[in-house]
Design a protein around this motif. Sequence first.
Motif, PDB file in Angstrom:
ATOM      1  N   ASP A  43       1.586  10.695  10.337  1.00 10.18           N
ATOM      2  CA  ASP A  43       2.850   9.982  10.155  1.00 10.18           C
ATOM      3  C   ASP A  43       3.451   9.562  11.498  1.00 10.18           C
ATOM      4  OD1 ASP A  43       5.163  12.094  10.899  1.00 10.18           O
ATOM      5  OD2 ASP A  43       3.531  13.144   9.854  1.00 10.18           O
ATOM      6  N   ALA A  44       4.343   8.581  11.458  1.00 12.69           N
ATOM      7  CA  ALA A  44       4.938   7.999  12.666  1.00 12.69           C
ATOM      8  C   ALA A  44       5.745   9.017  13.462  1.00 12.69           C
ATOM      9  CB  ALA A  44       5.795   6.794  12.303  1.00 12.69           C
ATOM     10  N   LYS A  45       6.427   9.939  12.787  1.00  8.03           N
ATOM     11  CA  LYS A  45       7.202  10.956  13.496  1.00  8.03           C
ATOM     12  C   LYS A  45       6.295  11.828  14.355  1.00  8.03           C
ATOM     13  CE  LYS A  45       8.649  14.700  11.411  1.00  8.03           C
ATOM     14  NZ  LYS A  45       9.394  15.661  10.582  1.00  8.03           N
ATOM     15  N   THR A  46       5.195  12.263  13.788  1.00  8.84           N
ATOM     16  CA  THR A  46       4.254  13.103  14.536  1.00  8.84           C
ATOM     17  C   THR A  46       3.674  12.332  15.716  1.00  8.84           C
ATOM     18  OG1 THR A  46       3.746  14.364  12.541  1.00  8.84           O
ATOM     19  CG2 THR A  46       2.158  14.496  14.360  1.00  8.84           C
ATOM     20  N   LYS A  47       3.369  11.051  15.503  1.00 11.81           N
ATOM     21  CA  LYS A  47       2.843  10.239  16.597  1.00 11.81           C
ATOM     22  C   LYS A  47       3.859  10.110  17.731  1.00 11.81           C
ATOM     23  CE  LYS A  47      -0.569   7.611  14.008  1.00 11.81           C
ATOM     24  NZ  LYS A  47      -1.062   6.267  13.654  1.00 11.81           N
ATOM     25  N   GLU A  48       5.132   9.952  17.411  1.00 18.69           N
ATOM     26  CA  GLU A  48       6.156   9.876  18.458  1.00 18.69           C
ATOM     27  C   GLU A  48       6.273  11.214  19.194  1.00 18.69           C
ATOM     28  OE1 GLU A  48       7.750   7.590  19.966  1.00 18.69           O
ATOM     29  OE2 GLU A  48       7.703   5.884  18.635  1.00 18.69           O
ATOM     30  N   LEU A  49       6.153  12.318  18.477  1.00 17.17           N
ATOM     31  CA  LEU A  49       6.196  13.630  19.138  1.00 17.17           C
ATOM     32  C   LEU A  49       4.984  13.818  20.054  1.00 17.17           C
ATOM     33  CD1 LEU A  49       7.524  15.787  16.178  1.00 17.17           C
ATOM     34  CD2 LEU A  49       8.745  15.253  18.312  1.00 17.17           C
ATOM     35  N   ILE A  50       3.821  13.331  19.626  1.00 22.41           N
ATOM     36  CA  ILE A  50       2.629  13.377  20.483  1.00 22.41           C
ATOM     37  C   ILE A  50       2.879  12.537  21.737  1.00 22.41           C
ATOM     38  CG2 ILE A  50       0.215  12.635  20.683  1.00 22.41           C
ATOM     39  CD1 ILE A  50      -0.042  13.345  17.634  1.00 22.41           C
ATOM     40  N   ALA A  81      10.829  18.704  18.379  1.00 19.34           N
ATOM     41  CA  ALA A  81      10.676  18.194  19.740  1.00 19.34           C
ATOM     42  C   ALA A  81      10.431  19.341  20.710  1.00 19.34           C
ATOM     43  CB  ALA A  81      11.914  17.395  20.147  1.00 19.34           C
ATOM     44  N   ALA A  82      11.185  20.423  20.561  1.00 21.08           N
ATOM     45  CA  ALA A  82      11.025  21.568  21.462  1.00 21.08           C
ATOM     46  C   ALA A  82       9.611  22.135  21.367  1.00 21.08           C
ATOM     47  CB  ALA A  82      12.061  22.644  21.136  1.00 21.08           C
ATOM     48  N   GLU A  83       9.070  22.265  20.166  1.00 18.33           N
ATOM     49  CA  GLU A  83       7.717  22.818  20.021  1.00 18.33           C
ATOM     50  C   GLU A  83       6.661  21.877  20.584  1.00 18.33           C
ATOM     51  OE1 GLU A  83       6.612  24.598  16.341  1.00 18.33           O
ATOM     52  OE2 GLU A  83       8.496  25.700  16.191  1.00 18.33           O
ATOM     53  N   ALA A  84       6.832  20.574  20.371  1.00 16.88           N
ATOM     54  CA  ALA A  84       5.879  19.607  20.944  1.00 16.88           C
ATOM     55  C   ALA A  84       5.923  19.685  22.474  1.00 16.88           C
ATOM     56  CB  ALA A  84       6.205  18.192  20.466  1.00 16.88           C
ATOM     57  N   ILE A  85       7.118  19.770  23.026  1.00 12.24           N
ATOM     58  CA  ILE A  85       7.274  19.898  24.475  1.00 12.24           C
ATOM     59  C   ILE A  85       6.677  21.218  24.954  1.00 12.24           C
ATOM     60  CG2 ILE A  85       8.977  20.164  26.322  1.00 12.24           C
ATOM     61  CD1 ILE A  85      10.744  18.158  24.616  1.00 12.24           C
ATOM     62  N   GLY A  86       6.830  22.271  24.162  1.00 11.16           N
ATOM     63  CA  GLY A  86       6.281  23.572  24.524  1.00 11.16           C
ATOM     64  C   GLY A  86       4.776  23.547  24.717  1.00 11.16           C
ATOM     65  N   VAL A  87       4.084  22.732  23.957  1.00 10.30           N
ATOM     66  CA  VAL A  87       2.629  22.615  24.115  1.00 10.30           C
ATOM     67  C   VAL A  87       2.283  22.061  25.491  1.00 10.30           C
ATOM     68  CG1 VAL A  87       0.531  21.516  23.212  1.00 10.30           C
ATOM     69  CG2 VAL A  87       2.258  22.405  21.624  1.00 10.30           C
ATOM     70  N   THR A  88       3.150  21.224  26.030  1.00  8.99           N
ATOM     71  CA  THR A  88       2.876  20.661  27.355  1.00  8.99           C
ATOM     72  C   THR A  88       2.894  21.737  28.441  1.00  8.99           C
ATOM     73  OG1 THR A  88       5.175  20.095  27.948  1.00  8.99           O
ATOM     74  CG2 THR A  88       3.910  18.462  26.685  1.00  8.99           C
ATOM     75  N   PHE A  89       3.622  22.821  28.224  1.00 10.85           N
ATOM     76  CA  PHE A  89       3.616  23.920  29.197  1.00 10.85           C
ATOM     77  C   PHE A  89       2.210  24.488  29.317  1.00 10.85           C
ATOM     78  CE2 PHE A  89       8.311  25.470  29.026  1.00 10.85           C
ATOM     79  CZ  PHE A  89       8.777  24.164  29.052  1.00 10.85           C
ATOM     80  N   GLY A 100       9.606  18.659  30.829  1.00 13.76           N
ATOM     81  CA  GLY A 100       9.926  19.083  29.469  1.00 13.76           C
ATOM     82  C   GLY A 100      11.424  19.233  29.272  1.00 13.76           C
ATOM     83  N   ALA A 101      12.091  19.790  30.259  1.00 14.72           N
ATOM     84  CA  ALA A 101      13.552  19.908  30.174  1.00 14.72           C
ATOM     85  C   ALA A 101      14.200  18.528  30.141  1.00 14.72           C
ATOM     86  CB  ALA A 101      14.078  20.724  31.351  1.00 14.72           C
ATOM     87  N   ARG A 102      13.675  17.605  30.929  1.00 16.12           N
ATOM     88  CA  ARG A 102      14.186  16.231  30.900  1.00 16.12           C
ATOM     89  C   ARG A 102      13.965  15.608  29.528  1.00 16.12           C
ATOM     90  NH1 ARG A 102      12.060  13.857  36.724  1.00 16.12           N
ATOM     91  NH2 ARG A 102      13.601  14.963  37.966  1.00 16.12           N
ATOM     92  N   ALA A 103      12.793  15.828  28.976  1.00 16.28           N
ATOM     93  CA  ALA A 103      12.472  15.265  27.665  1.00 16.28           C
ATOM     94  C   ALA A 103      13.381  15.838  26.586  1.00 16.28           C
ATOM     95  CB  ALA A 103      11.004  15.529  27.319  1.00 16.28           C
ATOM     96  N   TYR A 104      13.622  17.126  26.646  1.00 14.78           N
ATOM     97  CA  TYR A 104      14.480  17.738  25.635  1.00 14.78           C
ATOM     98  C   TYR A 104      15.920  17.255  25.784  1.00 14.78           C
ATOM     99  CZ  TYR A 104      16.055  21.065  22.181  1.00 14.78           C
ATOM    100  OH  TYR A 104      16.587  21.631  21.044  1.00 14.78           O
ATOM    101  N   ALA A 105      16.383  17.081  27.020  1.00  8.75           N
ATOM    102  CA  ALA A 105      17.731  16.547  27.243  1.00  8.75           C
ATOM    103  C   ALA A 105      17.848  15.135  26.677  1.00  8.75           C
ATOM    104  CB  ALA A 105      18.070  16.568  28.733  1.00  8.75           C
ATOM    105  N   ALA A 106      16.828  14.309  26.905  1.00  3.62           N
ATOM    106  CA  ALA A 106      16.838  12.948  26.364  1.00  3.62           C
ATOM    107  C   ALA A 106      16.820  12.981  24.839  1.00  3.62           C
ATOM    108  CB  ALA A 106      15.647  12.154  26.899  1.00  3.62           C
ATOM    109  N   PHE A 107      15.969  13.830  24.275  1.00  2.20           N
ATOM    110  CA  PHE A 107      15.902  13.938  22.816  1.00  2.20           C
ATOM    111  C   PHE A 107      17.269  14.339  22.261  1.00  2.20           C
ATOM    112  CE2 PHE A 107      15.461  16.021  18.802  1.00  2.20           C
ATOM    113  CZ  PHE A 107      14.591  15.195  18.119  1.00  2.20           C
ATOM    114  N   GLU A 108      17.868  15.358  22.845  1.00  2.00           N
ATOM    115  CA  GLU A 108      19.184  15.833  22.385  1.00  2.00           C
ATOM    116  C   GLU A 108      20.234  14.730  22.488  1.00  2.00           C
ATOM    117  OE1 GLU A 108      20.500  19.148  21.369  1.00  2.00           O
ATOM    118  OE2 GLU A 108      18.422  19.204  20.687  1.00  2.00           O
ATOM    119  N   GLU A 109      20.163  13.943  23.555  1.00  5.55           N
ATOM    120  CA  GLU A 109      21.114  12.838  23.730  1.00  5.55           C
ATOM    121  C   GLU A 109      20.981  11.824  22.593  1.00  5.55           C
ATOM    122  OE1 GLU A 109      21.694   9.109  26.799  1.00  5.55           O
ATOM    123  OE2 GLU A 109      20.616  10.892  27.493  1.00  5.55           O
ATOM    124  N   PHE A 110      19.756  11.398  22.316  1.00  2.00           N
ATOM    125  CA  PHE A 110      19.547  10.420  21.250  1.00  2.00           C
ATOM    126  C   PHE A 110      19.824  11.031  19.878  1.00  2.00           C
ATOM    127  CE2 PHE A 110      16.658   8.608  24.580  1.00  2.00           C
ATOM    128  CZ  PHE A 110      17.468   7.511  24.866  1.00  2.00           C
TER     129      PHE A 110
END
Length: 131
Positions: A43-50, A81-89, A100-110
């Motif tokens: 699905d598109a949501k999963t692709k955006e998280l990837i 989003a947090a779990e997808a970012i966690g995999v990047t660690f 990852g912190a930047r990505a989570y901040a951006a996600f939270e903002e949107f």
Amino acid sequence: MSYGNVVREELRKPTRELRHAIPGVYEGYRHLHDAALAAGAVDAKTKELIALAIAVSKECDGCIAAHARGAVLQGAEPAEAAEAIGVTFLMNGGPATVYGARAYAAFEEFYAARDERDRSPASQAGQQLAP
């Protein structure tokens, strides 16, 4: 601090100028982008998280802003989003903790902006608001 919109605004003018200089390349990329992120077996949501996770691993601020917003628009929740970012660690080590912190901040903002739109009188009246 507003991260996602700051990055998007910073890139708006130079991106527009380059797009005018090489319109065919941008058009081809737009087709690739749309095809790659279209819903299919995944699905598109999963692709955006990837894409968001890859953006963290590639340490690309513009990509992070774009795919954090895209994930929100596709209905992703903060925990996803947090779990997808966690995999990047795991895959990218220490730099992923920064990006990852930047990505989570951006996600939270949107995500917060989406919540604001959902609570607006226009949205409650059934009118569609532009993202």
